[in-house]
Design a protein around this motif. Sequence first.
Motif, PDB file in Angstrom:
ATOM      1  N   TRP A 458     -18.393  40.980 -15.879  1.00  0.00           N
ATOM      2  CA  TRP A 458     -19.508  40.708 -16.789  1.00  0.00           C
ATOM      3  C   TRP A 458     -18.963  40.174 -18.117  1.00  0.00           C
ATOM      4  O   TRP A 458     -18.119  40.795 -18.748  1.00  0.00           O
ATOM      5  CB  TRP A 458     -20.299  41.992 -17.038  1.00  0.00           C
ATOM      6  CG  TRP A 458     -21.703  41.768 -17.542  1.00  0.00           C
ATOM      7  CD1 TRP A 458     -22.139  40.795 -18.364  1.00  0.00           C
ATOM      8  CD2 TRP A 458     -22.842  42.572 -17.232  1.00  0.00           C
ATOM      9  NE1 TRP A 458     -23.488  40.922 -18.610  1.00  0.00           N
ATOM     10  CE2 TRP A 458     -23.944  42.019 -17.928  1.00  0.00           C
ATOM     11  CE3 TRP A 458     -23.044  43.708 -16.456  1.00  0.00           C
ATOM     12  CZ2 TRP A 458     -25.232  42.566 -17.870  1.00  0.00           C
ATOM     13  CZ3 TRP A 458     -24.321  44.260 -16.395  1.00  0.00           C
ATOM     14  CH2 TRP A 458     -25.399  43.691 -17.087  1.00  0.00           C
ATOM     15  N   GLY A 459     -19.480  39.015 -18.516  1.00  0.00           N
ATOM     16  CA  GLY A 459     -19.020  38.375 -19.740  1.00  0.00           C
ATOM     17  C   GLY A 459     -18.062  37.235 -19.502  1.00  0.00           C
ATOM     18  O   GLY A 459     -17.729  36.492 -20.421  1.00  0.00           O
ATOM     19  N   SER A 460     -17.622  37.069 -18.252  1.00  0.00           N
ATOM     20  CA  SER A 460     -16.706  35.967 -17.940  1.00  0.00           C
ATOM     21  C   SER A 460     -17.414  34.619 -18.012  1.00  0.00           C
ATOM     22  O   SER A 460     -16.775  33.591 -18.222  1.00  0.00           O
ATOM     23  CB  SER A 460     -16.120  36.154 -16.539  1.00  0.00           C
ATOM     24  OG  SER A 460     -17.142  36.022 -15.549  1.00  0.00           O
ATOM     25  N   GLN A 461     -18.745  34.622 -17.807  1.00  0.00           N
ATOM     26  CA  GLN A 461     -19.557  33.399 -17.728  1.00  0.00           C
ATOM     27  C   GLN A 461     -19.075  32.505 -16.577  1.00  0.00           C
ATOM     28  O   GLN A 461     -19.183  31.289 -16.643  1.00  0.00           O
ATOM     29  CB  GLN A 461     -19.558  32.622 -19.055  1.00  0.00           C
ATOM     30  CG  GLN A 461     -19.647  33.459 -20.310  1.00  0.00           C
ATOM     31  CD  GLN A 461     -20.872  34.352 -20.415  1.00  0.00           C
ATOM     32  OE1 GLN A 461     -21.820  34.219 -19.658  1.00  0.00           O
ATOM     33  NE2 GLN A 461     -20.850  35.279 -21.359  1.00  0.00           N
ATOM     34  N   GLU A 462     -18.580  33.136 -15.520  1.00  0.00           N
ATOM     35  CA  GLU A 462     -18.094  32.405 -14.350  1.00  0.00           C
ATOM     36  C   GLU A 462     -18.834  32.863 -13.107  1.00  0.00           C
ATOM     37  O   GLU A 462     -19.071  34.060 -12.917  1.00  0.00           O
ATOM     38  CB  GLU A 462     -16.594  32.626 -14.169  1.00  0.00           C
ATOM     39  CG  GLU A 462     -15.743  32.042 -15.286  1.00  0.00           C
ATOM     40  CD  GLU A 462     -14.267  32.341 -15.093  1.00  0.00           C
ATOM     41  OE1 GLU A 462     -13.940  33.292 -14.356  1.00  0.00           O
ATOM     42  OE2 GLU A 462     -13.433  31.633 -15.694  1.00  0.00           O
ATOM     43  N   PHE A 463     -19.171  31.920 -12.237  1.00  0.00           N
ATOM     44  CA  PHE A 463     -19.828  32.243 -10.980  1.00  0.00           C
ATOM     45  C   PHE A 463     -18.842  32.908 -10.015  1.00  0.00           C
ATOM     46  O   PHE A 463     -17.663  32.546  -9.967  1.00  0.00           O
ATOM     47  CB  PHE A 463     -20.381  30.980 -10.326  1.00  0.00           C
ATOM     48  CG  PHE A 463     -21.636  30.457 -10.951  1.00  0.00           C
ATOM     49  CD1 PHE A 463     -22.874  30.877 -10.499  1.00  0.00           C
ATOM     50  CD2 PHE A 463     -21.587  29.540 -11.999  1.00  0.00           C
ATOM     51  CE1 PHE A 463     -24.039  30.387 -11.061  1.00  0.00           C
ATOM     52  CE2 PHE A 463     -22.737  29.047 -12.574  1.00  0.00           C
ATOM     53  CZ  PHE A 463     -23.978  29.465 -12.104  1.00  0.00           C
ATOM     54  N   LYS A 492     -22.319  40.415 -23.938  1.00  0.00           N
ATOM     55  CA  LYS A 492     -21.672  41.637 -23.452  1.00  0.00           C
ATOM     56  C   LYS A 492     -20.406  41.288 -22.676  1.00  0.00           C
ATOM     57  O   LYS A 492     -20.385  40.302 -21.938  1.00  0.00           O
ATOM     58  CB  LYS A 492     -22.671  42.378 -22.539  1.00  0.00           C
ATOM     59  CG  LYS A 492     -22.102  43.540 -21.734  1.00  0.00           C
ATOM     60  CD  LYS A 492     -23.194  44.201 -20.915  1.00  0.00           C
ATOM     61  CE  LYS A 492     -22.642  45.284 -20.003  1.00  0.00           C
ATOM     62  NZ  LYS A 492     -23.712  46.006 -19.285  1.00  0.00           N
ATOM     63  N   PHE A 493     -19.361  42.125 -22.843  1.00  0.00           N
ATOM     64  CA  PHE A 493     -18.083  41.865 -22.183  1.00  0.00           C
ATOM     65  C   PHE A 493     -17.506  43.160 -21.618  1.00  0.00           C
ATOM     66  O   PHE A 493     -17.433  44.173 -22.319  1.00  0.00           O
ATOM     67  CB  PHE A 493     -17.078  41.268 -23.179  1.00  0.00           C
ATOM     68  CG  PHE A 493     -17.536  39.965 -23.777  1.00  0.00           C
ATOM     69  CD1 PHE A 493     -17.314  38.774 -23.123  1.00  0.00           C
ATOM     70  CD2 PHE A 493     -18.211  39.954 -24.992  1.00  0.00           C
ATOM     71  CE1 PHE A 493     -17.759  37.575 -23.657  1.00  0.00           C
ATOM     72  CE2 PHE A 493     -18.653  38.761 -25.544  1.00  0.00           C
ATOM     73  CZ  PHE A 493     -18.425  37.570 -24.875  1.00  0.00           C
ATOM     74  N   TYR A 494     -17.071  43.078 -20.358  1.00  0.00           N
ATOM     75  CA  TYR A 494     -16.358  44.211 -19.771  1.00  0.00           C
ATOM     76  C   TYR A 494     -14.960  44.310 -20.372  1.00  0.00           C
ATOM     77  O   TYR A 494     -14.280  43.288 -20.581  1.00  0.00           O
ATOM     78  CB  TYR A 494     -16.254  44.053 -18.264  1.00  0.00           C
ATOM     79  CG  TYR A 494     -17.470  44.533 -17.495  1.00  0.00           C
ATOM     80  CD1 TYR A 494     -18.444  45.340 -18.087  1.00  0.00           C
ATOM     81  CD2 TYR A 494     -17.634  44.188 -16.157  1.00  0.00           C
ATOM     82  CE1 TYR A 494     -19.544  45.765 -17.364  1.00  0.00           C
ATOM     83  CE2 TYR A 494     -18.736  44.616 -15.422  1.00  0.00           C
ATOM     84  CZ  TYR A 494     -19.688  45.411 -16.044  1.00  0.00           C
ATOM     85  OH  TYR A 494     -20.783  45.848 -15.332  1.00  0.00           O
ATOM     86  N   GLU A 495     -14.569  45.542 -20.614  1.00  0.00           N
ATOM     87  CA  GLU A 495     -13.259  45.792 -21.197  1.00  0.00           C
ATOM     88  C   GLU A 495     -12.156  45.221 -20.303  1.00  0.00           C
ATOM     89  O   GLU A 495     -12.140  45.438 -19.091  1.00  0.00           O
ATOM     90  CB  GLU A 495     -13.048  47.295 -21.375  1.00  0.00           C
ATOM     91  CG  GLU A 495     -11.735  47.660 -22.043  1.00  0.00           C
ATOM     92  CD  GLU A 495     -11.535  49.158 -22.169  1.00  0.00           C
ATOM     93  OE1 GLU A 495     -10.725  49.565 -23.015  1.00  0.00           O
ATOM     94  OE2 GLU A 495     -12.194  49.917 -21.421  1.00  0.00           O
ATOM     95  N   GLY A 496     -11.276  44.446 -20.938  1.00  0.00           N
ATOM     96  CA  GLY A 496     -10.084  43.979 -20.239  1.00  0.00           C
ATOM     97  C   GLY A 496     -10.177  42.621 -19.600  1.00  0.00           C
ATOM     98  O   GLY A 496      -9.138  42.052 -19.228  1.00  0.00           O
ATOM     99  N   ILE A 497     -11.383  42.034 -19.426  1.00  0.00           N
ATOM    100  CA  ILE A 497     -11.440  40.701 -18.824  1.00  0.00           C
ATOM    101  C   ILE A 497     -10.925  39.674 -19.840  1.00  0.00           C
ATOM    102  O   ILE A 497     -10.796  39.955 -21.026  1.00  0.00           O
ATOM    103  CB  ILE A 497     -12.859  40.347 -18.333  1.00  0.00           C
ATOM    104  CG1 ILE A 497     -13.818  40.154 -19.529  1.00  0.00           C
ATOM    105  CG2 ILE A 497     -13.394  41.404 -17.363  1.00  0.00           C
ATOM    106  CD1 ILE A 497     -15.168  39.580 -19.146  1.00  0.00           C
ATOM    107  N   GLU A 498     -10.661  38.474 -19.388  1.00  0.00           N
ATOM    108  CA  GLU A 498     -10.047  37.473 -20.257  1.00  0.00           C
ATOM    109  C   GLU A 498     -10.934  37.158 -21.466  1.00  0.00           C
ATOM    110  O   GLU A 498     -10.443  36.997 -22.585  1.00  0.00           O
ATOM    111  CB  GLU A 498      -9.750  36.200 -19.464  1.00  0.00           C
ATOM    112  CG  GLU A 498      -8.613  36.348 -18.464  1.00  0.00           C
ATOM    113  CD  GLU A 498      -7.336  36.853 -19.109  1.00  0.00           C
ATOM    114  OE1 GLU A 498      -6.932  36.259 -20.149  1.00  0.00           O
ATOM    115  OE2 GLU A 498      -6.750  37.834 -18.611  1.00  0.00           O
ATOM    116  N   ALA A 499     -12.227  37.037 -21.256  1.00  0.00           N
ATOM    117  CA  ALA A 499     -13.121  36.741 -22.378  1.00  0.00           C
ATOM    118  C   ALA A 499     -13.091  37.882 -23.388  1.00  0.00           C
ATOM    119  O   ALA A 499     -13.094  37.649 -24.612  1.00  0.00           O
ATOM    120  CB  ALA A 499     -14.539  36.502 -21.875  1.00  0.00           C
TER     121      ALA A 499
END
Length: 957
Positions: A458-463, A492-499
């Motif tokens: 969540w928050g990556s904005q990638e399919f 919103k951003f999940y902890e630890g993802i690149e974004a």
Amino acid sequence: MNKFMLLKFKNIICFTLLIGLFSFQKPTGKNYEKLKDGVLVNLSTKSAGAPRAVKVRVVADNIIHVSATPEENFDQEPSLMVLENKGAAPKWQLQEKGKTLVLSTNKLRAEVSAETGAVTFYDKNGKKLLQENNQGQKVFVPVKLDNSQSYQLHQGFNVAADEAFYGLGQHQAGLMNYRDWQVDLTQYNSVAVVPFLVSSKNYGILWDNYSITKFGDVRPYRQLSALKLYGKDQQPSGLTATYAFDLNTGKAPIVRQEQEISYEFLEDQTEYPAGYKLEGGLMTWEGFLESDASGVHRFEMPSSGYVKVWIDGKLLLDRWREAWNPGLSVFKHELKKGQKHAFKLEWNPDGNVSYLALRYLPPIPAADLNKIAFSSEAGDILNYYFVHGQNMDEVISGYRQLTGKAQVMPKWAMGFWQSRERYKTQQELLDVVKEFRKRKIGLDNIVQDWSYWKEDQWGSQEFDETRFPDPKGMIKEVHDQNAHFMISTWPKFYEGIEAYKAFDEKGLLYKTSIKEQIRDWIGQGYVSTFYDAFNPEGRKLFWKLLDEKLYHLDIDAWWQDASEPDILSNASIPHRKALMNPTYLGPATKYFNAYVLQHNKGIYEGQRSSNPKDRVFILTRSAFGGLQRYGAATWSGDIAATFEEMGRQIPAGLNFSLSGLPYWTTDIGGFFVENKYDRGPMTPAAQEEWRELNTRWYQYGTFTPLYRSHGQFPFREVFNIAPEDHKAYQSIVYYNKLRYRLMPYIYSLTGKVYHENGTIMRPLVMDFSADKNVQNIGDQFLFGPSLLVNPVYEKGATKRNLYLPANTGWYNLYDGTYQQGGRQISADAPYERMPLFVKEGSILPFGPEIQYTTEKPAETIMLYVYGGKDAQFELYEDENTNYNYEQGKFSTIPITYNEATKTLTVGKRQGEFNGMLKNRTFHVVFVQPGKSKAMDFDAKPDATIVYNGEAKSVKLK
């Protein structure tokens, strides 16, 4: 007496007179300073909490800015809501009349007390409009926010006894007129805050403050314990609370006496009796209420699940709301001092976590009956704008003059949007578009809601490529079928993802939820947070992410969810503040309501910088003053799929329109459904109720500014609601076709929104302010200047009681029959139709039957002319999707009807643009009192005008 003594005596007399002169002469020094645009009054503060200086500025002929400070100097930061005034300075005068300073323009007068700083507003004829009066309340109360000093703010006003109040954003307690109620301006899922108040006396107040604010009767609500409470046995020990378990458990109920009902937030879920489980349970509170005052008591109840409330045996509330998203209800009842009033509250939580609270306000004191107030939690200065107009349109125009114009939305956005929660695969979405085209049902926009990403991204904005293997190809296929593609994104951003890392390394994230390791509801639960939209660098980085990951795929529009911001649903207000604290600008308490404005600002400015050609379109789940300038519309949040909830949408949308924001929509069908609709196969009765609910909601939704279906299972596409031979399907398709036929009318209204600061969805009080019967009507409205819309929101209803406003006549849209206004009627409302009327003296342009807004140019327009009074309409056209209209690339065609001569004139076209249709045909159908004509697009016209841009007239018979 010798000369020496005489001279001495004279000197003594002169000295005495001089002392007297200095002792009794009025000081010549002034405590005010004339400014280039107003006056600054320095006050001798006599009490704590009073202002030390008041500044009154003339912004426009009809707009006055008032600000006050408890400090020695004004330290006024630029407003987030109000734009810098770049217009020509208005002419104004300042006069000193005794202890009053008078600022006058050619439309307005403001009088300022040089002693207290209190301001009173008058129209140009000297009629009093509004008067500041705090009646002893402190204006400023010091408050410590983090490590900074701020103030709680209060401003009271005297108002007229017959005055009504509207606007303030979108609130869903079912109120149209806020008179004598308290309105809580706190952003929340389904509550959108716009601190702009509109009065029935044709003035507005823009309260320039970003913190949580109360309006109206701003006294704190009291817990039930402030009343004398009796149990079922009439003993004064509190209400009898019974906590019944799920019948399958075989457990005996828990019974205890309680003084309060307060399970409002997540933090309160531990307060239930030890060992009690909500799932399958039923709770009741019974007994008697006794007040120490006689009069109308007002009650406020946030609730979810099923709830019913009775007082004195009268059912005052009966509603359902999804367990995870409570909504606010208000009701009132007269209590008599010292008298016991029977009370019962029944609550089925309908989930393992649910929310309920009940509070009250005692009767309004006599001294406050004609008073309103604003009360805000935090601000460095008190700041508001007074806007006056000859009518409400002028008041709203003043609001937009202050906060920015609303753009012309892309034409496709005025067509039908199909959405659901959610399309889980690429093929699922494409199949829906294909089915619409196959069935020849109008569609302009398909919406991809959340969770198109991988579960933990969540928050990556990638399919997620396993479900959406070719996003660009998918969107191209949508475009090839002449539809548009909107996508949901969250801040919103999940902890630890690149974004997350990209924002975190620049210090652009709120970190409290990370520290607390708060997990959401997806899969195993993931820790997340939101970015700080108050930080310009944060806004730029968020757009950069959207641009690189999504916009290059040819996305047409943005859906901005959870923009309150909803970092943790149903957290207490202090916890919600902590989750977004501190902001880039300062403490969250001070900026709590303004997140949505800054978040959407970044997207609007980002897209216009990346692509100056295409109009930005944003749909967002919240609002704030000035949002309209960012190409944004608002929807009414995650609402319940019930008839009762549908009824609440109507005044919510009307007050939103009166707040100055013209583009609004609701989830047709309601977002979340009761178990009878989505837990296994529906019973025949439940299925028919579901179809009727959707039919009525689609009828209403056709005449909201944006026409959009959305919600959880069952699927919301018309062909998933009912088969073709069912009257639900037939009615929904009928109104879909009618919406597209009306596109020349509707798109002209969007032109007026920008060029004339117009309003599409119009409460009756806007156009019939002289008719006092319309002040409280919140379930009827005008769509544009001509169509009277009367939604049906009662299950099984085939009649609809409604009011036809006075001083004009009304035609039934369907059959053309005419009747005079100024009376209540019972209108036919068969399952397939909603009562629709046309105002006498109207011109309605209907275009060709189309399946999307630009399928074919409106070369032939049917003009329905409704006689009885003079009529006019201006047909607006431009290039549909770009911003060239801002540079004058648009055209207008004035169309007028003169009742005395029965002459219709299609006037000379003004303006031009690329691709403009230069020739067209108008088929005219003339409807008159006593000569009804049904709406029929194959009807033989009464006259035909072949038009080439030059004025032409015809006589009608």
